[in-house]
Design an enzyme around this catalytic site. Structure first.
Site, PDB file in Angstrom:
ATOM      1  N   ASP A   1     -11.474   2.769   3.932  1.00 26.63           N
ATOM      2  CA  ASP A   1     -11.879   1.293   3.698  1.00 26.63           C
ATOM      3  C   ASP A   1     -13.467   1.011   3.532  1.00 26.63           C
ATOM      4  O   ASP A   1     -13.880   0.076   3.222  1.00 26.63           O
ATOM      5  CB  ASP A   1     -11.441   0.525   5.035  1.00 26.63           C
ATOM      6  CG  ASP A   1     -10.191  -0.188   4.823  1.00 26.63           C
ATOM      7  OD1 ASP A   1      -9.838  -0.880   3.882  1.00 26.63           O
ATOM      8  OD2 ASP A   1      -9.370  -0.318   5.839  1.00 26.63           O
TER       9      ASP A   1
ATOM     10  N   LYS B   1       0.744  -1.212  -0.044  1.00 23.81           N
ATOM     11  CA  LYS B   1      -0.089   0.153  -0.130  1.00 23.81           C
ATOM     12  C   LYS B   1       0.898   1.241  -0.059  1.00 23.81           C
ATOM     13  O   LYS B   1       0.662   2.314  -0.677  1.00 23.81           O
ATOM     14  CB  LYS B   1      -0.713   0.026   1.204  1.00 23.81           C
ATOM     15  CG  LYS B   1      -2.140  -0.953   1.173  1.00 23.81           C
ATOM     16  CD  LYS B   1      -2.773  -1.117   2.486  1.00 23.81           C
ATOM     17  CE  LYS B   1      -3.810  -2.316   2.163  1.00 23.81           C
ATOM     18  NZ  LYS B   1      -4.385  -2.695   3.549  1.00 23.81           N
TER      19      LYS B   1
ATOM     20  N   GLN C   1      -4.806  -1.286   9.312  1.00 24.58           N
ATOM     21  CA  GLN C   1      -4.939  -2.716   8.689  1.00 24.58           C
ATOM     22  C   GLN C   1      -5.624  -3.750   9.931  1.00 24.58           C
ATOM     23  O   GLN C   1      -5.263  -3.759  11.013  1.00 24.58           O
ATOM     24  CB  GLN C   1      -3.404  -3.247   8.623  1.00 24.58           C
ATOM     25  CG  GLN C   1      -3.261  -4.636   7.940  1.00 24.58           C
ATOM     26  CD  GLN C   1      -3.792  -4.545   6.589  1.00 24.58           C
ATOM     27  OE1 GLN C   1      -3.720  -3.521   5.868  1.00 24.58           O
ATOM     28  NE2 GLN C   1      -4.061  -5.478   5.978  1.00 24.58           N
TER      29      GLN C   1
HETATM   30  N1  GUN Z   1      -6.671  -6.657   5.997  1.00 24.03           N
HETATM   31  C1  GUN Z   1      -7.014  -7.462   4.749  1.00 24.03           C
HETATM   32  N2  GUN Z   1      -7.492  -6.759   3.978  1.00 24.03           N
HETATM   33  C2  GUN Z   1      -7.805  -5.590   4.433  1.00 24.03           C
HETATM   34  C3  GUN Z   1      -8.145  -4.166   3.965  1.00 24.03           C
HETATM   35  O1  GUN Z   1      -8.833  -4.208   2.735  1.00 24.03           O
HETATM   36  N3  GUN Z   1      -8.373  -3.380   4.723  1.00 24.03           N
HETATM   37  C4  GUN Z   1      -7.928  -3.391   5.980  1.00 24.03           C
HETATM   38  N4  GUN Z   1      -8.156  -2.237   6.848  1.00 24.03           N
HETATM   39  N5  GUN Z   1      -7.375  -4.280   6.431  1.00 24.03           N
HETATM   40  C5  GUN Z   1      -7.402  -5.414   5.589  1.00 24.03           C
END
Ligand code: GUN
Length: 298
Positions: A121, A54, A98
């Site tokens: 998100d 990311k 996350q």
């Molecule tokens: N963990 C796995 N995929 C995601 C996601 O799309 N967003 C977040 N915040 N955590 C994750």
């Protein structure tokens, strides 16, 4: 006839490029770059890989990346205080905590603390509610990415039968809402669904998001169906190799003889998630500055 392969990797690369163009225009107009804050608590290896990807993608798109790494034993109050600081920081347009969080932290409480206008998100109940009633908000990245691939392939989805397998808050439920918003006839199937193969056989569109390797078989599919495979499962390693193969929730080798189009794993839905995260962050930046994004830009 073999199904067309839906190239999510190429689509995602195109989206990232478009985001980059508009991110540059944003920086010019706002006098600052759009910013994404990513919070990682603990040292889960998969999460570390995601957070690194990311960060790289955010910088490549011409946006600011703020990384916050906290120890696994961080107290909930400390994490909530960080989220509050990021909510108040004008350089931060999007906040992503996350998941999964270490067990002593209440994920729902942490998500609830994120400002809905920075919740790129789309996990906050305010954004889930906005999606359910058809208002503008943030939509979770993976289902929005699936929707982009479906619209690109099929155009108008009106009246099509869609079956979503899986009912998670992150994929299944928002996916169903998006399909409904596009006038598809939507069924959400799950582990208690009776005659799952029979239900799936009705579908013009199948979205598989259950997390079970190769569960959806070729003879469950209506010939010509469009199949979106959200699953990422690692098979046990075969003797002589250190890692097992990555497969989706759909038996790809069988399904491609029946489906009209199908996403591969890897290279299908996976690359879309980060590209949509960048898109959502840029949309947040334009909104936070009170600027209009060019019509139909993203
Ligand atoms: N963990 C796995 N995929 C995601 C996601 O799309 N967003 C977040 N915040 N955590 C994750």
């Amino acid at each position: 006839m073999a199904a067309d392969i839906i190239d999510g990797k190429a689509f995602a690369a195109g989206l990232r490029e478009t985001v980059g163009v508009h991110a540059a225009a944003f920086a010019e107009r706002a006098g600052r770059k759009a910013g994404l804050a990513v919070v990682l608590v603990g040292e889960d290896p998969a999460s570390q890989v995601y957070v690194r990807s990311k960060h790289r993608a955010t910088v490549e798109a011409g946006m600011e990346s703020f990384e916050h790494r906290l120890p696994a034993d961080t107290a909930e109050a400390a994490l909530l205080a960080l989220v509050e600081r990021l909510n108040a920081d004008p350089a931060v347009d999007g906040i992503l905590v996350q998941l999964p969080l270490p067990g002593h932290l209440d994920e729902q409480a942490v998500i609830a603390a994120i400002s809905p206008d920075k919740d790129v998100d789309g996990f906050h109940v305010t954004n889930a509610g906005r999606l359910a009633v058809g208002q503008d908000g943030f939509v979770p990245c993976t289902p929005l990415g699936c929707m982009m691939l479906l619209s690109d392939r099929l155009g108008d989805l009106s009246g099509l039968e869609a079956v979503v397998i899986g009912r998670s808050n992150i994929v299944g439920k928002p996916m169903a809402q998006l399909l409904l918003g596009a006038n598809a006839t939507v069924t959400i199937a799950h582990s208690r669904t009776k005659d799952l193969p029979g239900v799936v056989r009705r579908a013009d569109i199948v979205v598989a998001a259950v997390g079970r390797a190769e569960m959806v078989k070729a003879d469950w599919l209506k010939p010509g169906a469009t199949v979106i495979d959200v699953g990422i499962n690692r098979l046990p390693p075969v003797p002589g190799s250190d890692k097992g193969r990555l497969v989706g929730d759909v038996d790809f080798a069988g399904a491609r003889d029946v489906a009209g189009a199908i996403t591969p794993v890897p290279g299908g839905v996976g690359p879309m998630t980060i590209a949509v995260l960048l898109r959502n962050t840029l949309v947040a930046a334009y909104r936070n500055e009170g600027l209009d994004l060019p019509e139909g830009a993203l």
